[in-house]
Design a protein around this motif. Structure first.
Motif: not given
Lengths: 348, 348
Positions: A282-288
């Motif tokens: 609930e506090g992470k992101l994935l980036a491309f």
């Protein structure tokens, strides 16, 4: 209502009734959207129901998103349903590159719940909104009879402003993109489950629940050419990557050993029979990110408190479109499937 | 969460637990907002929680509103929870003069509910959105265990665009204003209750559930100087007028005989022990209009299908600020109080 002439959709996967997995963010949820909600709502619903929508309103470029929160227990190590209700919606907005600005808030209360509990949740929600720099602008309260709810459910919807020149969406994932995760995975799911199972003292894991608008703003300050952002909530990193791979018809190859899984999360998952790749964050992101921008974006992320442990975990390829595979530590390869439902119901 | 140093609000009216009336739109709801939500959320929440909020976003003037829907039964004469979920939020937006544009939609499903029922509600919601000329732009689905919900709950939030030069809000009610109602009252509440009590064949009343954006646009085409618009939903005409009187510190005098109460509504209310003034409507509005504009506005309303039976029912006065009184047919006067809760729980 006259429903003559109207045809009910065929049972989905042979099911004629709603099961917990329809709310799990996996294949069952996707099917419900595709076969029930999208045909009924029409318009852009099909492409956006799982995300925030990008709207042009009176000259402004807005992101618009909603989430309902049914987490059990209402308070867990590292947060509460009030924190989730803010950060869940704020993060959905931020994943389009938007600056989150306003929230609505609908409380659905069960008759008999303590007023103090409602007040504590409202307080947590207000504090989280201030931290996320969004304003709770409008709200609603409904009450249902005892036995028709579960204490407190919360819905929030959010409005964000998308900066000009930003176009971030799953369809933009492209072969050659580097896949970055902003930090350690699995914390939220393990924290909630540990409280539910009464394991919290043994596990010592707190939810990562946090608002990612500031981190995204720092990334956009480096380059506007981010292709995809996604917060891996229900269904975890596995569900998020599968959705992106399917939306863009690309393959994703992960280096399993590069995925940051804290020791306690690995231990708890092993004990509980879970795979950290499928556990909610609930506090992470994935980036491309295009390869040319990856170093600069990674540096910007690591300079932010919520991205200090950001790491490259894989890449986007032309092979096996729609599929996510992980290269294991032993040199093997395994397919990382879209989960059917959710390992942990009512995680958010 | 660390709540040390945090003080729970004192019990409200001696109550330490949530009761059905806290969701009824009357005095108990207002108290919950004033003493619990507004202090927790800060900002403009206090003034707007009962309404739509007016926001400046990136140069656009937006209205933003949310409502959760818990009506029982899910289908009733004249509509369904799907219709309500659209029209309830659309009307909240329209009451600020906004042109409703986009909705979010959050489904909260109970495990075991029939897929067909969900699909029928989605279909009704989609059809109502097309009629109201709004787009369902984003959505979410959560599922809770059997016994933790009641089939289907729906939350919608909406975004509307407020035309420039329009400033419609309860605080603008002014002595001398004429009070207009757009048509017959009491239909929604009686229709829902008749189905609940199994009286429908005797009663023959259908809900007035409808989207009022078009009617409001026609009124604004006559004059931008509408002072107040309000849809008298939970708590009925009595609650709506009391809220306006309190917000603007004005008195309201009604001519009881001028209030259009259909014969079947009067009969059903008499049988059920209800006062039509307190019964919910879902397709009516109250307008406070400067006397000079009243004839033109009334004519525009009567030219619209949803305002064909519009009538002047009273006026705004300087006397008894914050209070609504009705002149009865017999020449007497009675005070029309703000209801404490709601005569009919789960009416919307």
């Amino acid at each position: 209502m006259d429903f003559s002439g109207w045809t009910c959709p065929a049972p989905l996967r042979g099911r004629e009734r709603i099961v917990m997995g329809h709310g799990g963010g996996g294949a069952l949820s996707a099917e419900l959207v595709e076969h029930v909600f999208a045909p009924a709502f029409g318009g852009r619903a099909l492409s956006t129901l799982a995300d925030s929508a990008a709207l042009e309103v009176d000259g402004a470029r807005l992101a618009f998103s909603t989430d309902s929160f049914v987490v059990r227990p209402l308070f867990f190590p590292g947060g509460s349903i009030g924190d989730l209700a803010v950060n869940g919606t704020v993060n959905d907005l931020a994943m389009s590159g938007a600056r989150p600005a306003y929230l609505s808030c609908g409380f659905l209360l069960e008759e008999g719940v303590e007023l103090e509990l409602v007040a504590r949740i409202a307080e947590a929600l207000g504090a989280a909104a201030r931290t996320a720099e969004v304003e709770v602008a409008t709200g609603d309260t409904k009450v249902v009879e005892a036995g028709r709810g579960d204490g407190v459910y919360v819905n929030t919807a959010g409005i964000g402003v998308i900066p000009h020149g930003v176009d971030i969406r799953p369809q933009r994932a492209a072969p050659g993109d580097v896949v970055i995760v902003s930090g350690a995975i699995g914390l939220h799911g393990v924290a909630v489950l540990s409280r539910r199972e009464g394991l919290e003292f043994e596990v010592g894991v707190e939810s990562d629940c946090a608002a990612l608008g500031g981190l995204v703003a720092d990334m956009l300050a480096v380059t506007r050419d981010l292709h995809v952002l996604r917060d891996p909530t229900r269904g975890g990193v596995a569900a998020a990557l599968n959705e992106i791979a399917a939306a863009a018809s690309v393959g994703v190859v992960l280096q399993e050993r590069a995925v940051p899984v804290p020791e306690q999360v690995a231990a708890a998952c092993s004990m509980l029979g879970l795979d950290p790749m499928y556990v909610a964050n609930e506090g992470k992101l994935l980036a491309f990110v295009p390869r040319t921008e990856a170093d600069a974006v990674l540096a910007a992320m690591r300079a932010h408190p919520l991205g200090a442990e950001a790491a490259v975990i894989g890449e986007c390829v032309t092979e096996h479109p729609g599929m996510v595979v992980a290269r294991t530590g032993l040199g093997g390869t395994r397919v990382v499937d879209l989960p059917l439902g959710e390992q942990l119901p009512r995680i958010c």
